[in-house]
Design an enzyme around this catalytic site. Structure first.
Site, short mmCIF file in Angstrom:
data_model
loop_
_atom_site.label_atom_id
_atom_site.label_comp_id
_atom_site.label_asym_id
_atom_site.label_seq_id
_atom_site.Cartn_x
_atom_site.Cartn_y
_atom_site.Cartn_z
N THR A 18 -16.29 -63.27 -100.40
CA THR A 18 -15.32 -62.42 -100.12
C THR A 18 -13.84 -63.12 -100.80
O THR A 18 -13.98 -63.14 -102.19
CB THR A 18 -14.94 -64.03 -98.77
OG1 THR A 18 -13.32 -63.55 -97.90
CG2 THR A 18 -14.96 -65.37 -98.79
N LYS A 30 -14.94 -59.62 -105.22
CA LYS A 30 -15.48 -58.70 -104.37
C LYS A 30 -14.89 -58.33 -106.11
O LYS A 30 -16.37 -57.37 -105.96
CB LYS A 30 -14.40 -58.65 -103.56
CG LYS A 30 -15.19 -58.87 -101.47
CD LYS A 30 -14.39 -58.45 -100.61
CE LYS A 30 -14.90 -59.02 -99.18
NZ LYS A 30 -14.03 -58.04 -98.23
#
Length: 292
Positions: free
Chosen positions: A65, A69
């Site tokens: 998360t 990313k």
């Protein structure tokens, strides 16, 4: 594919304590009869390389998360098409050959958005309005394209900082318009609003009640919930999905990757797996809270 009971996985990010991913994955592996360990680890960009490189052959993969990313990409051997398009990877698969590992990156956010909206009855969109211009906004643009959109409006605080979304939209055949939050341009063509703003941040844009009643909202935030925007949609009687719906559907595809190495390979008894994952976070089949 069956792996040893001590097979390990984790979700990484910062902050990470709020993540529902461990609940979702535990529910899935329970249905599949896999005694896999899925944990959460608070990792930022400066710690990411050392963490990834120190994993041993007990490790099958990672969920990622924010803010990881994009930071993960230099540490991967290959990236799937959607990950390359969006510049965002949220899943890493470790493929072991003896002591050698090949790290593959995937973006399951895009199909997760499409699947979550489809479960709620949103299967075609002509024009989408996206709030925010980060990595999740990039996934929302590609998802809008897959839903048949012709154009997107992206509202951000500083349009020049979201300029990278323009070639992305063009690459998937979309006309894109960047605007500030105080420059609303919604019309009858808008068929979907996607908020990619962080949880706990009030949306600096308002929509009238008739618009909220007519146009579905996917708010990718889920903690805290409801967001101010989500509550406004509910008050108007509109269709609103929290980020939990997207999270469940993208996590199902992550489970496919971790189990079979392929996001397109359905799981054994996949309907039961999905039902268990939805139930773990209190959602009905259409992605709304149970009992709503």
């Amino acid at each position: 594919m069956t792996r040893a009971p001590d097979t390990r996985l984790a979700v990484l990010g910062k902050p990470i304590a709020h993540s529902k991913s461990p609940l979702l994955h535990a529910a899935a592996y329970d249905v599949l009869g896999l005694q896999w360990i899925y944990e959460r680890d608070e990792i930022d960009e400066s710690q990411l390389a050392a963490f990834v490189k120190s994993r041993d052959s007990a490790w099958r993969g990672l969920s990622l998360t924010m803010p990881l990313k994009q930071a993960i990409q230099p540490h991967l051997d290959r990236i799937d098409r959607i990950g390359e398009l969006t510049g965002a990877v949220n899943t890493v698969l470790f493929e072991w050959g003896g002591d050698t590992v090949h790290r593959a990156g995937f973006n399951t956010d895009v199909p997760g958005i499409v699947r979550a909206l489809g479960a709620a009855g949103v299967e075609r969109v002509r024009h989408a309005h996206i709030l925010g211009g980060g990595a999740t906004a990039a996934s929302a643009i590609v998802a809008a394209s897959e839903l048949g959109a012709e154009s997107v409006l992206v509202s951000v605080r500083a349009p020049e900082r979201a300029a990278g979304l323009v070639p992305l939209a063009a690459s998937v055949g979309l006309t894109i318009d960047l605007a500030t939050f105080d420059d609303p341009r919604d019309d009858d063509a808008t068929g979907l609003v996607v908020s990619t703003l962080p949880g706990g941040v009030d949306a600096p844009v308002t929509f009238d009640a008739d618009f909220r009643a007519r146009v579905p909202l996917l708010d990718v935030a889920y903690e805290p919930w409801p967001t101010t925007l989500g509550q406004a949609w509910t008050d108007a009687g509109g269709v609103v999905l929290s980020g939990l719906a997207m999270l469940v559907h993208q996590a199902l595809l992550q489970v496919r990757i971790f189990v079979a190495g392929d996001p397109f390979a359905p799981l054994p008894d996949e309907d039961a797996v999905l039902a268990a994952m939805l139930g773990a976070v209190g959602l009905a089949a259409d992605g709304t809270p149970r009992g709503q």
